[in-house]
Scaffold this active site. Sequence first.
Site, PDB file in Angstrom:
ATOM      1  N   SER A   1       0.846  -1.213   0.000  1.00 33.66           N
ATOM      2  CA  SER A   1       0.000   0.000   0.000  1.00 33.66           C
ATOM      3  C   SER A   1       0.871   1.249   0.000  1.00 33.66           C
ATOM      4  O   SER A   1       2.105   1.164   0.088  1.00 33.66           O
ATOM      5  CB  SER A   1      -0.919   0.000   1.230  1.00 33.66           C
ATOM      6  OG  SER A   1      -0.152  -0.023   2.409  1.00 33.66           O
TER       7      SER A   1
ATOM      8  N   TYR B   1       8.712   8.074  16.696  1.00 37.18           N
ATOM      9  CA  TYR B   1       8.837   7.993  15.237  1.00 37.18           C
ATOM     10  C   TYR B   1       9.941   8.942  14.738  1.00 37.18           C
ATOM     11  O   TYR B   1      10.773   8.550  13.919  1.00 37.18           O
ATOM     12  CB  TYR B   1       7.483   8.349  14.615  1.00 37.18           C
ATOM     13  CG  TYR B   1       7.441   8.308  13.108  1.00 37.18           C
ATOM     14  CD1 TYR B   1       7.472   7.102  12.424  1.00 37.18           C
ATOM     15  CD2 TYR B   1       7.352   9.483  12.364  1.00 37.18           C
ATOM     16  CE1 TYR B   1       7.413   7.063  11.038  1.00 37.18           C
ATOM     17  CE2 TYR B   1       7.289   9.453  10.978  1.00 37.18           C
ATOM     18  CZ  TYR B   1       7.320   8.244  10.320  1.00 37.18           C
ATOM     19  OH  TYR B   1       7.264   8.206   8.944  1.00 37.18           O
TER      20      TYR B   1
ATOM     21  N   ILE C   1       3.112   4.469  -0.176  1.00 35.15           N
ATOM     22  CA  ILE C   1       4.310   4.932  -0.895  1.00 35.15           C
ATOM     23  C   ILE C   1       5.009   3.783  -1.623  1.00 35.15           C
ATOM     24  O   ILE C   1       5.439   3.916  -2.772  1.00 35.15           O
ATOM     25  CB  ILE C   1       5.275   5.625   0.096  1.00 35.15           C
ATOM     26  CG1 ILE C   1       4.618   6.897   0.664  1.00 35.15           C
ATOM     27  CG2 ILE C   1       6.614   5.948  -0.564  1.00 35.15           C
ATOM     28  CD1 ILE C   1       5.369   7.560   1.806  1.00 35.15           C
TER      29      ILE C   1
ATOM     30  N   LYS D   1      13.319   7.662  12.748  1.00 31.20           N
ATOM     31  CA  LYS D   1      13.727   8.082  11.405  1.00 31.20           C
ATOM     32  C   LYS D   1      15.069   8.812  11.454  1.00 31.20           C
ATOM     33  O   LYS D   1      15.905   8.661  10.554  1.00 31.20           O
ATOM     34  CB  LYS D   1      12.639   8.958  10.763  1.00 31.20           C
ATOM     35  CG  LYS D   1      11.328   8.202  10.477  1.00 31.20           C
ATOM     36  CD  LYS D   1      11.506   7.044   9.498  1.00 31.20           C
ATOM     37  CE  LYS D   1      10.189   6.393   9.096  1.00 31.20           C
ATOM     38  NZ  LYS D   1      10.325   5.247   8.200  1.00 31.20           N
TER      39      LYS D   1
ATOM     40  N   SER E   1      11.797  10.115   6.675  1.00 31.78           N
ATOM     41  CA  SER E   1      10.693  11.079   6.795  1.00 31.78           C
ATOM     42  C   SER E   1      11.265  12.464   7.064  1.00 31.78           C
ATOM     43  O   SER E   1      12.344  12.580   7.662  1.00 31.78           O
ATOM     44  CB  SER E   1       9.784  10.679   7.955  1.00 31.78           C
ATOM     45  OG  SER E   1       8.846  11.698   8.214  1.00 31.78           O
TER      46      SER E   1
HETATM   47  N1  LIG Z   1       2.415   8.699   4.571  1.00 31.43           N
HETATM   48  C1  LIG Z   1       3.208   9.611   5.047  1.00 31.43           C
HETATM   49  O1  LIG Z   1       2.790  10.756   5.267  1.00 31.43           O
HETATM   50  C2  LIG Z   1       4.669   9.292   5.308  1.00 31.43           C
HETATM   51  C3  LIG Z   1       5.543  10.362   5.519  1.00 31.43           C
HETATM   52  C4  LIG Z   1       6.879  10.099   5.752  1.00 31.43           C
HETATM   53  C5  LIG Z   1       7.344   8.805   5.766  1.00 31.43           C
HETATM   54  N2  LIG Z   1       6.490   7.773   5.575  1.00 31.43           N
HETATM   55  C6  LIG Z   1       7.056   6.408   5.602  1.00 31.43           C
HETATM   56  O2  LIG Z   1       6.698   5.750   4.408  1.00 31.43           O
HETATM   57  C7  LIG Z   1       6.710   4.348   4.627  1.00 31.43           C
HETATM   58  C8  LIG Z   1       5.446   3.761   4.036  1.00 31.43           C
HETATM   59  O3  LIG Z   1       4.330   4.318   4.710  1.00 31.43           O
HETATM   60  P1  LIG Z   1       2.947   4.637   3.992  1.00 31.43           P
HETATM   61  O4  LIG Z   1       2.602   6.033   4.303  1.00 31.43           O
HETATM   62  O5  LIG Z   1       2.986   4.198   2.595  1.00 31.43           O
HETATM   63  O6  LIG Z   1       1.944   3.754   4.876  1.00 31.43           O
HETATM   64  P2  LIG Z   1       1.170   2.396   4.553  1.00 31.43           P
HETATM   65  O7  LIG Z   1       0.296   2.571   3.366  1.00 31.43           O
HETATM   66  O8  LIG Z   1       0.553   2.007   5.860  1.00 31.43           O
HETATM   67  O9  LIG Z   1       2.330   1.396   4.159  1.00 31.43           O
HETATM   68  C9  LIG Z   1       3.091   0.710   5.096  1.00 31.43           C
HETATM   69  C10 LIG Z   1       3.642  -0.531   4.436  1.00 31.43           C
HETATM   70  O10 LIG Z   1       4.500  -1.205   5.385  1.00 31.43           O
HETATM   71  C11 LIG Z   1       4.108  -2.568   5.422  1.00 31.43           C
HETATM   72  N3  LIG Z   1       4.365  -3.127   6.743  1.00 31.43           N
HETATM   73  C12 LIG Z   1       3.946  -2.667   7.945  1.00 31.43           C
HETATM   74  N4  LIG Z   1       4.348  -3.488   8.920  1.00 31.43           N
HETATM   75  C13 LIG Z   1       5.020  -4.506   8.319  1.00 31.43           C
HETATM   76  C14 LIG Z   1       5.656  -5.663   8.771  1.00 31.43           C
HETATM   77  N5  LIG Z   1       5.688  -6.002  10.073  1.00 31.43           N
HETATM   78  N6  LIG Z   1       6.255  -6.493   7.875  1.00 31.43           N
HETATM   79  C15 LIG Z   1       6.218  -6.186   6.563  1.00 31.43           C
HETATM   80  N7  LIG Z   1       5.635  -5.101   6.058  1.00 31.43           N
HETATM   81  C16 LIG Z   1       5.036  -4.271   6.932  1.00 31.43           C
HETATM   82  C17 LIG Z   1       2.619  -2.586   5.099  1.00 31.43           C
HETATM   83  O11 LIG Z   1       2.246  -3.816   4.515  1.00 31.43           O
HETATM   84  P3  LIG Z   1       1.436  -4.997   5.240  1.00 31.43           P
HETATM   85  O12 LIG Z   1       0.506  -4.366   6.225  1.00 31.43           O
HETATM   86  O13 LIG Z   1       0.743  -5.679   4.105  1.00 31.43           O
HETATM   87  O14 LIG Z   1       2.494  -5.843   5.880  1.00 31.43           O
HETATM   88  C18 LIG Z   1       2.547  -1.498   4.048  1.00 31.43           C
HETATM   89  O15 LIG Z   1       2.825  -2.020   2.775  1.00 31.43           O
HETATM   90  C19 LIG Z   1       6.868   4.146   6.122  1.00 31.43           C
HETATM   91  O16 LIG Z   1       8.204   3.825   6.406  1.00 31.43           O
HETATM   92  C20 LIG Z   1       6.511   5.509   6.694  1.00 31.43           C
HETATM   93  O17 LIG Z   1       7.172   5.759   7.911  1.00 31.43           O
HETATM   94  C21 LIG Z   1       5.147   7.989   5.336  1.00 31.43           C
END
Ligand SMILES: NC(=O)c1ccc[n+]([C@@H]2O[C@H](COP(=O)([O-])OP(=O)(O)OC[C@H]3O[C@@H](n4cnc5c(N)ncnc54)[C@H](OP(=O)(O)O)[C@@H]3O)[C@@H](O)[C@H]2O)c1
Length: 321
Positions: A56, A203, A58, A207, A190
Amino acid sequence: MSSLELLFLLLICCFIIYVIHWIILDCNVELWYKTHFGVPISSMRGQVVWVTGASSGIGRGLALVLAKNGIRLAISARREHLLDSLKRECLELSNGLLSESDVLVLPMDMLKLADHEKHFQIVINHFGRLDVLVNNAGRSQRANWEEIKIDVDHELFELDVFSVMNLSRIVVRHFVKNCDGHGHIAVTSSIAGLCEVPFSATYCAAKAAINSYYRALCLEQRNIDVTIFCPGPIATDFLQEAFTAEPGQKHGGSTKGQKRMTSERCGVLYASAIANKLNLSFCAMFPVVFLAYACQYSIFTSIFRRFLVKGTLNRIREGKI
Ligand SMILES: NC(=O)c1ccc[n+]([C@@H]2O[C@H](COP(=O)([O-])OP(=O)(O)OC[C@H]3O[C@@H](n4cnc5c(N)ncnc54)[C@H](OP(=O)(O)O)[C@@H]3O)[C@@H](O)[C@H]2O)c1
């Protein structure tokens, strides 16, 4: 006007133009420039990229951009059915550039560190090579600083830091042993790891820790490319899964209606940062990019600390300003 004064004026003008870019761009200046005039993403065609957290948000956005450009993929996460449908979309988007075996669905729980080596071997056995590892899986947090339980600190670091360190080390060892020390590692960090935001203390620390860990790798393995990619607010479902102050609890919120960059745009910028082997990049919508730049200057940091109350900073990071 003396030549010294002229030079001074010129420098001031350059700085003002530079600062205007902090306001109008949705990423740092270097990334914007490379996205338009640097190496195209398609230059990586034929390479193998392993994206964790691809089910899902990013990671998914990045995988789709890479597939569109004919880059072979290993896609990992826990929710296998989402990886299966991502694979179908990748093949469709690639427009014939990729075939069935070019996208490997590799279900994996990042928290099971003992299985990392096994998963890495599956990638190598399938493709015979790995060019880039993208450590993207992770969870955010919303909690008051003083209420966070130590178990939450542990849980968050286990996923966002230790699992990333462990998998990266396995891949770096492979680069050193089998690829003459050449290879590429990327991590989704991040902007919160560059300048702290309220209500996400663990968090921010996680990071920042990963940024430092990867920068240390650059010093020791000069032939390994390291890309630290720092998104600001992106429209994903991350709030659903975000840690709170209580162990085992999930925030369960939604980002609907907030002003956030789309995961598609973030995927394009991320892929471009990787193709251009940029060491540190960030992306977000105004005013977050401005804040990310400004907080690198201590004069701005003191102003923010004095005048931006935590509520305002939080509204900016939640895309409400
Ligand atoms: N969205 C933002 O605003 C933002 C900003 C800065 C940084 N980020 C970073 O971007 C990255 C992705 O986040 P996102 O925003 O795209 O959120 P997201 O849609 O919730 O994606 C998180 C991903 O991590 C996977 N994941 C979580 N726990 C896991 C585990 N134990 N083992 C394997 N996979 C796992 C999830 O897949 P499953 O649940 O299928 O395992 C999912 O594919 C993260 O590192 C987050 O800190 C996000």
